[in-house]
Design an enzyme around this catalytic site. Structure first.
Site, short mmCIF file in Angstrom:
data_model
loop_
_atom_site.label_atom_id
_atom_site.label_comp_id
_atom_site.label_asym_id
_atom_site.label_seq_id
_atom_site.Cartn_x
_atom_site.Cartn_y
_atom_site.Cartn_z
N LEU A 12 -23.63 8.27 85.00
CA LEU A 12 -24.45 7.11 84.62
C LEU A 12 -25.44 7.49 83.53
O LEU A 12 -25.62 6.77 82.55
CB LEU A 12 -25.19 6.56 85.85
CG LEU A 12 -26.15 5.41 85.56
CD1 LEU A 12 -25.42 4.20 84.98
CD2 LEU A 12 -26.90 4.99 86.84
N TYR A 126 -24.18 11.97 103.36
CA TYR A 126 -24.47 11.36 102.06
C TYR A 126 -24.90 9.90 102.24
O TYR A 126 -25.94 9.48 101.71
CB TYR A 126 -23.24 11.45 101.15
CG TYR A 126 -23.32 10.61 99.89
CD1 TYR A 126 -23.98 11.07 98.76
CD2 TYR A 126 -22.74 9.34 99.84
CE1 TYR A 126 -24.06 10.29 97.61
CE2 TYR A 126 -22.81 8.56 98.70
CZ TYR A 126 -23.47 9.03 97.58
OH TYR A 126 -23.54 8.26 96.44
N TRP A 151 -17.77 3.05 93.68
CA TRP A 151 -16.59 3.56 92.97
C TRP A 151 -16.87 3.79 91.49
O TRP A 151 -16.13 3.34 90.61
CB TRP A 151 -15.41 2.60 93.12
CG TRP A 151 -14.97 2.27 94.51
CD1 TRP A 151 -15.64 2.46 95.68
CD2 TRP A 151 -13.73 1.65 94.89
NE1 TRP A 151 -14.90 2.01 96.75
CE2 TRP A 151 -13.73 1.50 96.29
CE3 TRP A 151 -12.62 1.18 94.18
CZ2 TRP A 151 -12.66 0.93 96.99
CZ3 TRP A 151 -11.56 0.62 94.86
CH2 TRP A 151 -11.57 0.49 96.26
N1 LIG Z 1 -19.95 8.48 91.79
C1 LIG Z 1 -19.73 7.42 92.58
O1 LIG Z 1 -18.59 7.05 92.90
C2 LIG Z 1 -20.89 6.61 93.10
C3 LIG Z 1 -20.65 5.52 93.92
C4 LIG Z 1 -21.72 4.78 94.39
C5 LIG Z 1 -23.01 5.13 94.03
N2 LIG Z 1 -23.23 6.20 93.23
C6 LIG Z 1 -24.61 6.54 92.87
O2 LIG Z 1 -24.75 6.33 91.46
C7 LIG Z 1 -25.73 7.23 90.95
C8 LIG Z 1 -25.18 7.96 89.73
O3 LIG Z 1 -24.01 8.67 90.11
P1 LIG Z 1 -23.21 9.60 89.09
O4 LIG Z 1 -21.77 9.55 89.50
O5 LIG Z 1 -23.61 9.26 87.68
O6 LIG Z 1 -23.80 11.01 89.52
P2 LIG Z 1 -23.48 12.44 88.87
O7 LIG Z 1 -22.47 12.31 87.78
O8 LIG Z 1 -23.20 13.37 90.00
O9 LIG Z 1 -24.87 12.83 88.19
C9 LIG Z 1 -25.99 13.16 88.92
C10 LIG Z 1 -26.88 14.00 88.03
O10 LIG Z 1 -28.07 14.32 88.75
C11 LIG Z 1 -28.38 15.68 88.46
N3 LIG Z 1 -29.25 16.27 89.46
C12 LIG Z 1 -28.91 16.87 90.62
N4 LIG Z 1 -30.01 17.32 91.24
C13 LIG Z 1 -31.08 16.98 90.47
C14 LIG Z 1 -32.47 17.19 90.58
N5 LIG Z 1 -33.01 17.85 91.61
N6 LIG Z 1 -33.27 16.73 89.59
C15 LIG Z 1 -32.75 16.08 88.53
N7 LIG Z 1 -31.42 15.87 88.36
C16 LIG Z 1 -30.61 16.32 89.33
C17 LIG Z 1 -27.01 16.34 88.42
O11 LIG Z 1 -27.09 17.61 87.81
P3 LIG Z 1 -26.03 18.75 88.27
O12 LIG Z 1 -24.68 18.22 87.92
O13 LIG Z 1 -26.46 19.93 87.47
O14 LIG Z 1 -26.22 18.90 89.75
C18 LIG Z 1 -26.23 15.33 87.60
O15 LIG Z 1 -26.40 15.53 86.21
C19 LIG Z 1 -26.10 8.15 92.11
O16 LIG Z 1 -27.28 7.68 92.71
C20 LIG Z 1 -24.96 7.98 93.10
O17 LIG Z 1 -25.35 8.23 94.43
C21 LIG Z 1 -22.20 6.94 92.74
#
Ligand SMILES: NC(=O)c1ccc[n+]([C@@H]2O[C@H](COP(=O)([O-])OP(=O)(O)OC[C@H]3O[C@@H](n4cnc5c(N)ncnc54)[C@H](OP(=O)(O)O)[C@@H]3O)[C@@H](O)[C@H]2O)c1
Length: 283
Positions: A12, A126, A151
Site C-alpha cells: 500500500l 493476526y 485480499w
Molecule cells: N496483504 C493483504 O492481503 C491485506 C489484507 C487485508 C488488510 N491488509 C492490511 O493492509 C495494510 C497494508 O498491507 P500491505 O500488504 O501493504 O503490507 P506490507 O506489504 O506487508 O507492508 C507493511 C510495511 O510495514 C513495514 N513495517 C513493519 N514493521 C514496521 C515498524 N515497526 N515500523 C514501521 N514500518 C514497519 C514493513 O517493513 P518490512 O517489510 O521491512 O517488515 C512493510 O514495508 C496492513 O495494515 C494490512 O494488515 C492487508
C-alpha cells in the site's frame, strides 16, 4: 498539507508513493521502519513533534498471517502497540490518523454481507491483533479513519496475483480454494481512496470498509488471472478443508462499501478491471 506515510515500502505504501506525483499540493513524508519504527513511542512522538503532519496514514503492519501464529510478540507489537503509539502522537499533535485494518476482524460465521456495524469475531493471532489495533486507535484519538480492506494485491511485494503468475508459469495444474468468498483489493485503488479522503478533508471520522466491487472466490480469481495472461495451467477448485493453514481464514469476507462510497463519493472499480490494470504493470 503534510502527510506522513508509515510502512511506505509495503504494497500500500509503495502504491501511495506512485500516486503521490499526481498530488503536488501535498507534502508527503514517506517512512518505513528504518526512518520511523511505529513500535517506539518516543521515536514516534519526536517525529510528530518535528514534522507536525496534518495526516498520518498507517500502512505499516505485520502481514504474514500464518507466521504470526508463532511470532506472536512481534506481530502484536507492530499491529497493536504500533497503531496505539500513532494514535497517542496524532492526538497530541492534532494530526488525523488513517489506519488500515482487515476483513479478518469480522469472521463472524454469518452469511450476510458485512457492514461496519456487523459483529466482529477475529480468529487467530493476526486477526485478533488487527481488531485490538483498531481499538487502540479509537481509544487514543477522536480524529481517526479506520479502513478495513481485504485480499490486497499490487505490482509490488508478494501477493496472491504474483504467486499465481509464478506457479502458473511453472506447473501444469494447481488447486485453489473455492469456498472463501470476498473481494480482491488493488492497492492503487485503495491508495486513491485514501488520497480522496484526505483531499476532501471533511472530518467524517469513523470505521469504513474498502475493497473492489464484486464477490468471488480465490478459485475465480486464479482462473481470471490465467485467462487474462493466457496461461495454460489447469485450476481445480478445492474446499478450504483440503488446504489447511496455521491461521484460520474467514469463509465469508463479503463487505459492503456503501458507507465509504456515500460519505466520500468514492467510485469503487470492479475487481476485474482493476486486475487487468495491475497485470498490465507486471512484466
Ligand atoms: N496483504 C493483504 O492481503 C491485506 C489484507 C487485508 C488488510 N491488509 C492490511 O493492509 C495494510 C497494508 O498491507 P500491505 O500488504 O501493504 O503490507 P506490507 O506489504 O506487508 O507492508 C507493511 C510495511 O510495514 C513495514 N513495517 C513493519 N514493521 C514496521 C515498524 N515497526 N515500523 C514501521 N514500518 C514497519 C514493513 O517493513 P518490512 O517489510 O521491512 O517488515 C512493510 O514495508 C496492513 O495494515 C494490512 O494488515 C492487508
Amino acid at each position: 498539507m503534510k502527510i506522513l506515510i508509515t510502512g511506505a515500502n509495503g504494497q500500500l505504501g509503495t502504491s501511495i508513493q506512485s500516486l503521490s506525483l499526481w498530488y503536488p499540493e501535498f507534502d508527503f513524508i514517506f517512512t518505513d521502519v528504518a526512518q520511523l519504527d511505529i513500535t517506539k513511542l518516543e521515536q514516534v512522538k519526536a517525529f510528530f513533534s518535528l514534522h507536525k503532519p496534518d495526516y498520518c496514514v498507517n500502512a505499516a503492519a505485520y502481514t504474514q498471517v500464518d507466521k504470526a501464529e508463532e511470532d506472536i510478540a512481534l506481530n502484536n507489537l507492530i499491529n497493536i502497540t504500533g497503531p496505539k503509539n500513532l494514535a497517542i502522537a496524532s492526538n497530541q499533535y492534532n494530526s488525523k490518523l488513517i489506519h488500515i485494518s482487515s476483513d479478518y476482524v469480522y469472521n463472524n460465521d454469518s452469511k450476510d454481507i458485512m457492514n461496519e456495524d456487523s459483529p466482529t469475531l477475529p480468529k487467530g493471532v493476526y486477526a485478533e491483533s488487527k481488531l485490538k489495533g483498531e481499538i487502540e486507535v479509537q481509544d487514543g484519538t477522536e480524529q481517526y479513519y479506520i479502513i478495513r480492506t481485504s485480499w490486497l494485491y499490487s505490482e509490488y511485494g508478494n501477493n496472491f496475483v504474483k504467486t499465481m503468475l509464478s506457479l502458473g508459469n511453472k506447473l501444469e495444474s494447481i488447486r485453489v480454494v473455492d469456498d472463501q468468498i470476498g473481494s480482491p483489493t488493488y492497492a492503487t485503488d485503495l491508495a486513491e481512496a485514501i488520497l480522496q479522503i484526505i483531499t476532501l478533508n471533511n472530518d467524517k471520522y469513523g470505521l469504513y470498509n474498502y475493497s473492489n466491487e464484486g464477490f468471488i472466490s480465490w478459485y475465480d480469481f486464479a482462473v481470471e488471472i490465467f485467462k487474462i495472461r493466457n496461461i495454460d495451467c489447469k485450476v481445480s477448485p478445492i474446499p478450504s478443508a483440503d488446504y489447511p493453514t496455521k491461521a484460520p481464514r474467514p469463509l465469508n469476507s463479503r463487505m459492503s462499501k456503501e458507507k465509504i462510497s456515500s460519505v466520500f463519493g468514492i467510485k469503487i472499480p470492479g475487481w476485474k478491471s482493476s486486475l487487468e490494470d495491475c497485470l498490465r504493470k507486471i512484466h
